[in-house]
Scaffold this active site. Sequence first.
Site, PDB file in Angstrom:
ATOM      1  N   LYS A  80      39.142  30.344  31.064  1.00  7.61           N
ATOM      2  CA  LYS A  80      39.843  29.688  32.068  1.00  7.61           C
ATOM      3  C   LYS A  80      40.472  27.806  31.561  1.00  7.61           C
ATOM      4  CE  LYS A  80      39.361  29.093  37.276  1.00  7.61           C
ATOM      5  NZ  LYS A  80      38.962  29.644  38.056  1.00  7.61           N
ATOM      6  N   SER A  97      36.718  33.660  43.589  1.00  8.97           N
ATOM      7  CA  SER A  97      37.374  33.247  42.432  1.00  8.97           C
ATOM      8  C   SER A  97      37.396  34.217  40.870  1.00  8.97           C
ATOM      9  CB  SER A  97      38.768  31.574  42.218  1.00  8.97           C
ATOM     10  OG  SER A  97      38.910  31.156  43.031  1.00  8.97           O
ATOM     11  N   SER A 111      41.478  32.060  42.110  1.00  5.85           N
ATOM     12  CA  SER A 111      42.054  31.615  41.005  1.00  5.85           C
ATOM     13  C   SER A 111      42.015  31.550  39.478  1.00  5.85           C
ATOM     14  CB  SER A 111      41.578  29.798  41.219  1.00  5.85           C
ATOM     15  OG  SER A 111      40.235  29.270  40.724  1.00  5.85           O
TER      16      SER A 111
END
Length: 483
Positions: free
Chosen positions: A76, A175, A151
Amino acid sequence: MYDKTIAEQSRALASGEISSVELTQTYLDRIRQFDGDINSFITVTESLALEQAAAADQRRATGDAHAMTGIPVAHKDLFCTQGVKTSCGSKMLDNFIAPYESTVTGKFRDAGAVMLGKTNMDEFAMGSSNENSHYGPVKNPWDKSAIPGGSSGGSAAAVAAQLAAGATGTDTGGSIRQPASHCGITGLKPTYGRVSRWGMVAYASSLDQAGPMTRSAEDAAIMLNTMAGFDNRDSTCLDHEVPDYTATLNNSLEGLTIGLPKEYFAAGLDSEVEQQVRNAIAEYEKLGANVKEVSLPNARLCIPAYYVIAPAEASSNLSRFDGVRFGHRCEDPKDLMDLYIRSRSEGFGEEVKRRIIVGTYALSAGYYDAYYRKAQQIRRLIRDDFLNAFKECDVIMGPNAPTSAFDIGSMSNDPVAMYLSDIYTLSVNLAGLPGLSVPAGMANQRPVGLQIIGQHFDEARLLNIGHRFQQTTDWHQKSPALV
């Protein structure tokens, strides 16, 4: 080989059936072929990946191999990676090349894993749909008209589309679990402090936690073995013994007591999602588990408490992005105040600005006690609810989200509706507990995940529970047809 799990790929690499260079090139070819439509990657590190793959093959040849050695993964884009752009999905950091390596990505590097690139995300991890990225929305590989969740939507989509064997994500209010649910993969949010946050760009420091996103619970255990552990550079990291998370995967579930919070099966939950969750729980009963109703009476307060605490911490953490030291800087500022105002106005997106304003207000003189302190008191009540429930059961199960993945753009003009999509996940972060999402079916022709919540440092049990479910079901083996 791209359709194999990390465990299967690791065995294939160990036997010499395939090399890491060949495996890595397969994923790079798939990213080139399919990611233009999905948009799961912000940066693809092709030359670095092939270099690391060659080094992994040499390492295996000398007998110095870890389970993750030679396995291609994605990170990420809020984990700092030395020499590689770390953008957090924001224009503010579009030009930021990290000068150091985060603890999490450094552990994978040291284990010999291959970094394919950095995945797309909601800007500074603020969002539930992955529509808030400076680099455009990520699309759900199962249905490209749908959001992948946020996210960590880029990581979830990359794993679901088989563009990476596994990926790292972060979970501040759901998330990891929510996008894992929407994309039909496995996602683990560990106990707060179980994994180091050093080098992970902060959103809300008392809530953020890194974790693995994979196809199976076994793969999540393999990745967590690499990620977990004490780090003296992170003051929030806990010095707690790290077990081998793969050692207990096959333990019996006979006598396990599953708690079903009545608040999670009330109005607002889509009927098809509820049916898939209840079907999954029925599978556990076949495996010898017992089910009982429990109550989390303050669960309804998780949304207001979270959306005071998280924005307040974000307001503090993001104050460093001022156009002076690093990040976006406006053109030709008239004076220092103009530099601050225009750099932040141009660099941050609308959702980030919204949360900074809310957080600054909650922390301002005269409002701190009324909002921030009160929210922290509610947080304690939410934690106590879980501790009381765990006196009656071993784990808690329920949905990850009220619905399956919704259409891109359908909630973009309604922030409150978007916030409510995290109603079943936020309280786990407020309490600092571990939570696991495993694929459990399809609702409205889109994936649904079962959420399993454990007591502090109970990741091994959660992974065991997820793995045993995946031995009797095949939802985790299904993948979208990419065209």
